[in-house]
Write an enzyme that holds these catalytic residues in place. Structure first.
Site, PDB file in Angstrom:
ATOM      1  N   GLU A 141     -14.093  -5.278   4.465  1.00  0.00           N
ATOM      2  CA  GLU A 141     -12.784  -4.524   4.745  1.00  0.00           C
ATOM      3  C   GLU A 141     -11.652  -5.577   4.588  1.00  0.00           C
ATOM      4  O   GLU A 141     -12.112  -6.695   4.570  1.00  0.00           O
ATOM      5  CB  GLU A 141     -12.691  -4.161   6.284  1.00  0.00           C
ATOM      6  CG  GLU A 141     -11.438  -3.603   6.538  1.00  0.00           C
ATOM      7  CD  GLU A 141     -10.821  -2.304   5.812  1.00  0.00           C
ATOM      8  OE1 GLU A 141     -10.821  -2.537   4.664  1.00  0.00           O
ATOM      9  OE2 GLU A 141     -10.478  -1.143   6.390  1.00  0.00           O
ATOM     10  N   ASP A 147       0.953  -1.099   0.054  1.00  0.00           N
ATOM     11  CA  ASP A 147      -0.061  -0.100  -0.028  1.00  0.00           C
ATOM     12  C   ASP A 147       0.729   1.344  -0.167  1.00  0.00           C
ATOM     13  O   ASP A 147       0.277   2.415   0.682  1.00  0.00           O
ATOM     14  CB  ASP A 147      -1.060  -0.132   1.136  1.00  0.00           C
ATOM     15  CG  ASP A 147      -1.853  -1.054   1.341  1.00  0.00           C
ATOM     16  OD1 ASP A 147      -2.012  -1.811   0.234  1.00  0.00           O
ATOM     17  OD2 ASP A 147      -2.831  -1.448   2.347  1.00  0.00           O
ATOM     18  N   LYS A 175      -6.908  -4.717  -3.281  1.00  0.00           N
ATOM     19  CA  LYS A 175      -7.861  -5.171  -2.188  1.00  0.00           C
ATOM     20  C   LYS A 175      -8.693  -4.187  -1.497  1.00  0.00           C
ATOM     21  O   LYS A 175      -8.611  -2.978  -1.868  1.00  0.00           O
ATOM     22  CB  LYS A 175      -6.950  -5.819  -0.937  1.00  0.00           C
ATOM     23  CG  LYS A 175      -6.145  -4.530  -0.595  1.00  0.00           C
ATOM     24  CD  LYS A 175      -5.048  -5.139   0.562  1.00  0.00           C
ATOM     25  CE  LYS A 175      -4.110  -4.277   1.095  1.00  0.00           C
ATOM     26  NZ  LYS A 175      -4.812  -3.065   1.809  1.00  0.00           N
ATOM     27  N   CYS A 212      -2.226  -2.924   7.678  1.00  0.00           N
ATOM     28  CA  CYS A 212      -2.126  -3.921   6.229  1.00  0.00           C
ATOM     29  C   CYS A 212      -0.827  -4.790   6.420  1.00  0.00           C
ATOM     30  O   CYS A 212      -0.859  -6.014   6.066  1.00  0.00           O
ATOM     31  CB  CYS A 212      -2.236  -2.939   5.101  1.00  0.00           C
ATOM     32  SG  CYS A 212      -4.011  -2.510   4.979  1.00  0.00           S
ATOM     33  N   ASP A 231      -4.588  -0.659  -1.671  1.00  0.00           N
ATOM     34  CA  ASP A 231      -5.917  -0.532  -1.174  1.00  0.00           C
ATOM     35  C   ASP A 231      -6.891   0.235  -2.292  1.00  0.00           C
ATOM     36  O   ASP A 231      -6.468   0.995  -2.816  1.00  0.00           O
ATOM     37  CB  ASP A 231      -5.683   0.441   0.169  1.00  0.00           C
ATOM     38  CG  ASP A 231      -6.473  -0.052   1.243  1.00  0.00           C
ATOM     39  OD1 ASP A 231      -6.745  -1.227   1.240  1.00  0.00           O
ATOM     40  OD2 ASP A 231      -6.937   0.924   2.107  1.00  0.00           O
ATOM     41  N   HIS A 251     -10.562   1.161  -2.797  1.00  0.00           N
ATOM     42  CA  HIS A 251     -11.880   1.213  -2.350  1.00  0.00           C
ATOM     43  C   HIS A 251     -12.723   1.773  -3.405  1.00  0.00           C
ATOM     44  O   HIS A 251     -12.462   2.885  -3.903  1.00  0.00           O
ATOM     45  CB  HIS A 251     -12.013   1.929  -1.235  1.00  0.00           C
ATOM     46  CG  HIS A 251     -11.085   1.389   0.106  1.00  0.00           C
ATOM     47  ND1 HIS A 251     -11.296  -0.033   0.446  1.00  0.00           N
ATOM     48  CD2 HIS A 251     -10.325   1.900   1.007  1.00  0.00           C
ATOM     49  CE1 HIS A 251     -10.425  -0.329   1.565  1.00  0.00           C
ATOM     50  NE2 HIS A 251      -9.881   0.854   1.877  1.00  0.00           N
ATOM     51  N   HIS A 269     -10.203   7.111   1.790  1.00  0.00           N
ATOM     52  CA  HIS A 269      -8.891   6.829   1.440  1.00  0.00           C
ATOM     53  C   HIS A 269      -8.836   5.961   0.126  1.00  0.00           C
ATOM     54  O   HIS A 269      -9.660   5.323   0.316  1.00  0.00           O
ATOM     55  CB  HIS A 269      -7.895   6.536   2.585  1.00  0.00           C
ATOM     56  CG  HIS A 269      -8.517   4.983   2.963  1.00  0.00           C
ATOM     57  ND1 HIS A 269      -9.284   4.872   4.135  1.00  0.00           N
ATOM     58  CD2 HIS A 269      -7.783   4.181   2.744  1.00  0.00           C
ATOM     59  CE1 HIS A 269      -9.431   3.919   4.318  1.00  0.00           C
ATOM     60  NE2 HIS A 269      -8.643   3.101   3.395  1.00  0.00           N
ATOM     61  N   SER A 305     -15.299   1.055   5.530  1.00  0.00           N
ATOM     62  CA  SER A 305     -14.465   1.474   6.477  1.00  0.00           C
ATOM     63  C   SER A 305     -14.564   2.864   6.648  1.00  0.00           C
ATOM     64  O   SER A 305     -13.555   3.551   7.425  1.00  0.00           O
ATOM     65  CB  SER A 305     -13.060   0.972   6.087  1.00  0.00           C
ATOM     66  OG  SER A 305     -12.575   1.799   5.000  1.00  0.00           O
ATOM     67  N   ALA A 348       0.212   0.168   6.367  1.00  0.00           N
ATOM     68  CA  ALA A 348       0.672   0.684   7.806  1.00  0.00           C
ATOM     69  C   ALA A 348       1.238  -0.712   8.485  1.00  0.00           C
ATOM     70  O   ALA A 348       0.430  -1.514   8.594  1.00  0.00           O
ATOM     71  CB  ALA A 348      -0.482   1.360   8.441  1.00  0.00           C
TER      72      ALA A 348
HETATM   73  C1  VGL Z   1      -4.670   0.486   5.605  1.00  0.00           C
HETATM   74  C2  VGL Z   1      -6.283   1.677   7.184  1.00  0.00           C
HETATM   75  C3  VGL Z   1      -7.168   1.573   6.068  1.00  0.00           C
HETATM   76  C4  VGL Z   1      -3.325  -0.087   5.706  1.00  0.00           C
HETATM   77  C5  VGL Z   1      -5.750   0.530   4.640  1.00  0.00           C
HETATM   78  O1  VGL Z   1      -3.083   0.115   4.412  1.00  0.00           O
HETATM   79  O2  VGL Z   1      -2.564  -0.340   6.601  1.00  0.00           O
HETATM   80  N1  VGL Z   1      -4.987   1.308   6.785  1.00  0.00           N
HETATM   81  N2  VGL Z   1      -7.073   1.095   5.058  1.00  0.00           N
HETATM   82 ZN    ZN Z   2      -8.398   1.112   3.479  1.00  0.00          ZN
END
Ligand code: VGL
Ligand code: ZN
Length: 255
Positions: free
Chosen positions: A139, A26, A132, A177, A64, A66, A107, A72, A173
């Site tokens: 989620e 990500d 994803k 993730c 990510d 979305h 996001h 989320s 993060a």
């Molecule tokens: C993530 C929060 C929401 C990540 C993804 O990539 O860690 N964190 N969606």
């Molecule tokens: Zn996300």
């Protein structure tokens, strides 16, 4: 005269295969500079680019990805940012499979700048990109599958098809993730490593590192991985039947 001792023979057959994959989690605009910027994330772009130069069997980037009304997002529920709710998988009418969900700022929305790989990342080095979090009601922190294991992404197949033995993870993060992907990598049977200096987290507690160590995930440094990869003997071309094509999603036979 050609001579081989018994101990050498045993060693030859005992060497554990080493087929490493690098999975970059990500590294997208929103997580580095945008709506859900992870502190100090710009600092890991260059270390990741350096790792992308190493001879991993496959290099994969996750995204990510979305839809605008993703479950989320705090905006979907009219709730405070970073508050928590319980979410259920779509088919769970009896609400038996609830999971705690943090509500994030919008996001990585498909079609926006936020979803793109961050500027400066050498994303051309990726053989494949795995998306994803596409389903509005599910989620998915892990790049392998959603938390209820309803569906997997292409990641397990990409790794299994290439005979990958070792998975190395970097990105953001660390506490969401990266951690979820690492836990799944172990469950899918890979020797799993997280490269600490090429990861940044949302939270400041560092709890994620303890949790990962408890789950058989090795925490390593870029320097250690660079050394290990430089010791990999290149496979003799005549022995290799296949190599990856330019975009990696298909194997090509070598002439
Ligand atoms: C993530 C929060 C929401 C990540 C993804 O990539 O860690 N964190 N969606
Ligand atoms: Zn996300």
């Amino acid at each position: 005269m050609f001579k081989i001792t018994l101990s050498k023979l045993v060693k030859l057959f005992k060497t554990t295969p080493f087929k490493p994959a690098l999975v970059v989690i990500d590294m997208q605009h929103d997580f580095v500079h945008g709506s859900l910027a992870v502190a100090d994330a710009p600092a890991i772009i260059e270390p990741i680019n350096k790792l992308l130069e190493l001879p991993f069997v496959i290099k994969i980037g996750s995204k990510d990805f979305h839809p605008p009304d993703h479950i989320s997002f705090a905006s979907k529920h009219n709730k405070d940012l970073f508050s928590k709710i319980t979410i259920y998988p779509p088919e769970d009418v009896k609400q038996e499979k609830g999971l705690e969900q943090v509500l994030w700022p919008d996001h990585c929305v498909q079609g926006t700048l936020g979803v793109e790989f961050v500027e400066g990342l050498n994303d051309e080095a990726f053989h494949a990109v795995v998306q994803k979090g596409l389903h509005p009601g599910i989620e998915s922190y892990s790049a392998f599958r959603d938390p209820w294991h309803i569906e997997t992404t292409e990641l397990p197949g990409l790794l299994k098809d290439r005979g990958i033995t070792h998975v190395y993870l970097v990105g953001v993060a660390g506490d969401y993730c990266v951690k979820s992907t690492a836990v799944d990598a172990v469950e899918f049977g890979f020797k799993t490593h997280v490269i600490r200096d090429a990861v940044r987290s949302v939270g400041k507690t560092g709890e994620e590192w303890k949790e990962m160590k408890k789950k058989k995930i090795q925490i390593v440094t870029s320097a250690q991985v660079t050394k290990r990869l430089s010791q990999v003997k290149p496979v003799r071309r005549s022995w290799r039947l296949f190599r990856f094509g330019p975009c990696g999603s298909q194997m090509q036979a070598i002439q």
